[in-house]
Enzyme design. Structure first.
Site, PDB file in Angstrom:
ATOM      1  CG  ASN A 155     -32.830  -2.305 -29.746  1.00 24.99           C
ATOM      2  OD1 ASN A 155     -33.299  -3.406 -30.034  1.00 24.99           O
ATOM      3  ND2 ASN A 155     -33.581  -1.230 -29.529  1.00 24.99           N
ATOM      4  CD1 TRP A 156     -28.494  -5.629 -33.878  1.00 19.65           C
ATOM      5  CD2 TRP A 156     -28.656  -7.838 -34.200  1.00 19.65           C
ATOM      6  NE1 TRP A 156     -27.234  -6.108 -34.128  1.00 19.65           N
ATOM      7  CE2 TRP A 156     -27.299  -7.463 -34.326  1.00 19.65           C
ATOM      8  CE3 TRP A 156     -28.984  -9.179 -34.354  1.00 19.65           C
ATOM      9  CZ2 TRP A 156     -26.287  -8.391 -34.613  1.00 19.65           C
ATOM     10  CZ3 TRP A 156     -27.988 -10.098 -34.629  1.00 19.65           C
ATOM     11  CH2 TRP A 156     -26.652  -9.701 -34.765  1.00 19.65           C
ATOM     12  CD  GLU A 215     -32.468   4.179 -26.855  1.00 21.78           C
ATOM     13  OE1 GLU A 215     -31.547   3.814 -27.589  1.00 21.78           O
ATOM     14  OE2 GLU A 215     -33.574   3.633 -26.846  1.00 21.78           O
ATOM     15  N   GLY A 244     -33.438   6.493 -34.791  1.00 22.03           N
ATOM     16  CA  GLY A 244     -33.669   6.084 -36.172  1.00 22.03           C
ATOM     17  C   GLY A 244     -33.869   7.257 -37.130  1.00 22.03           C
ATOM     18  N   GLY A 291     -29.088   1.178 -32.496  1.00 22.45           N
ATOM     19  CA  GLY A 291     -29.951   0.425 -33.397  1.00 22.45           C
ATOM     20  C   GLY A 291     -29.270   0.230 -34.742  1.00 22.45           C
ATOM     21  N   GLY A 292     -29.587   1.102 -35.690  1.00 20.92           N
ATOM     22  CA  GLY A 292     -29.133   0.959 -37.081  1.00 20.92           C
ATOM     23  C   GLY A 292     -27.649   0.652 -37.240  1.00 20.92           C
TER      24      GLY A 292
HETATM   25  P1  PGA Z   1     -30.874   4.076 -33.619  1.00 22.19           P
HETATM   26  O1  PGA Z   1     -31.770   3.304 -32.529  1.00 22.19           O
HETATM   27  O2  PGA Z   1     -29.440   3.900 -33.222  1.00 22.19           O
HETATM   28  O3  PGA Z   1     -31.195   3.371 -34.928  1.00 22.19           O
HETATM   29  O4  PGA Z   1     -31.294   5.495 -33.591  1.00 22.19           O
HETATM   30  C1  PGA Z   1     -31.439   3.360 -31.171  1.00 22.19           C
HETATM   31  C2  PGA Z   1     -32.440   2.601 -30.347  1.00 22.19           C
HETATM   32  O5  PGA Z   1     -33.636   2.625 -30.695  1.00 22.19           O
HETATM   33  O6  PGA Z   1     -32.097   1.966 -29.330  1.00 22.19           O
END
Ligand code: PGA
Length: 249
Positions: free
Chosen positions: A10-11, A166, A172, A232-233
């Site tokens: 998920n960018w 999540e 994040g 995400g990251g």
């Molecule tokens: P993260 O984000 O891996 O940066 O914690 C995950 C997401 O929000 O899907």
């Protein structure tokens, strides 16, 4: 249980066009196992990402969609248009959509129904805040989100839907749920999916998201009800995304 494993990037609102090109060029030159490796870039970059991944195993999707079919909804994108553009899936009800844009369980439900109607696979996100976890409300909150998001959702195959747990406090932040904490919630979601869909519920994939990275992906995905990661990251660099795809090597 035969739930498939997915690694989904998920960018969010990241990656310039040149970063996106470099990412897919690097990824295509990396030897990877076969798998369900998906990326949700910014909406405007979906066609370019599709071009760059044509003929590969990577699938491209969207981070959000409208719950309406068409009309006076400035700035929105319909599921039908996303499908026509070549998107394979859409992330629905991400916690950032819920907290920053006021998406309720009812809206998440409408978006899920609309995605299915348009042959887009919805990845439905659920998760508790830190406050809710500390008040021992985690299972209550998460299972209510699951049931309300899936109200009137009929499935004919386990390949039509993916769930993602999540925990908001882990997104994040660098704080990952321990494999045991995550598995506890995943197995409760699994039980709810079985209540709703019988045997089919056994095979619906439930991804974990929240600071997943190459260093913790294996222990998380080794849990019986964790069927992949929504990342995400750590999905932004080809090297790190490739390492996630090789989580069991
Ligand atoms: P993260 O984000 O891996 O940066 O914690 C995950 C997401 O929000 O899907």
């Amino acid at each position: 249980m035969t739930a498939k494993t997915y690694i989904v990037g998920n960018w969010k609102m990241n990656q310039t066009l040149s970063e996106l090109e470099a990412f897919f060029n690097d990824l295509k030159s990396t030897a990877l196992p076969e798998g369900n490796f998906w990326i949700a870039p910014q909406l405007i970059h979906i066609p370019k990402a599709l071009d760059l991944t044509a003929g590969t195993q990577f699938k491209i999707g969207a981070q959000n969609s409208s719950e309406n079919d068409f009309g006076a909804f400035t700035g929105e994108t319909s599921c039908k248009s996303l499908h026509e553009a070549g998107a394979h899936f859409v992330i629905v009800g991400h916690s950032e959509r819920r907290s920053l844009y006021g998406e309720t369980n009812k809206i998440v439900n409408s978006k899920t129904l609309k995605a299915l109607d348009s042959n887009l696979l919805p990845i439905v996100c659920v998760g508790e805040t830190l406050e809710q976890r500390e008040a021992n409300q985690t299972l209550d909150v998460v299972l209510t989100q699951v049931k309300e998001a899936l109200s009137n959702v009929k499935l004919t195959s386990e390949n039509e839907l993916v769930l993602a747990y999540e925990p908001v406090w882990a997104i994040g932040t660098g704080k990952t749920a321990t494999p045991e904490q995550a598995e506890e919630v995943h197995s409760a979601i699994r039980a709810t999916l079985k209540e709703l869909y019988g045997e089919l519920g056994n095979n619906i994939s439930i991804l974990y998201g929240g600071s997943v990275k190459p260093a913790n992906v294996t222990e998380l995905l080794n849990q019986p009800n964790i069927n992949g990661g929504l990342v995400g990251g750590a999905s932004l660099k080809a090297e790190s995304f490739a390492a996630l795809c090789k989580w069991n090597q």
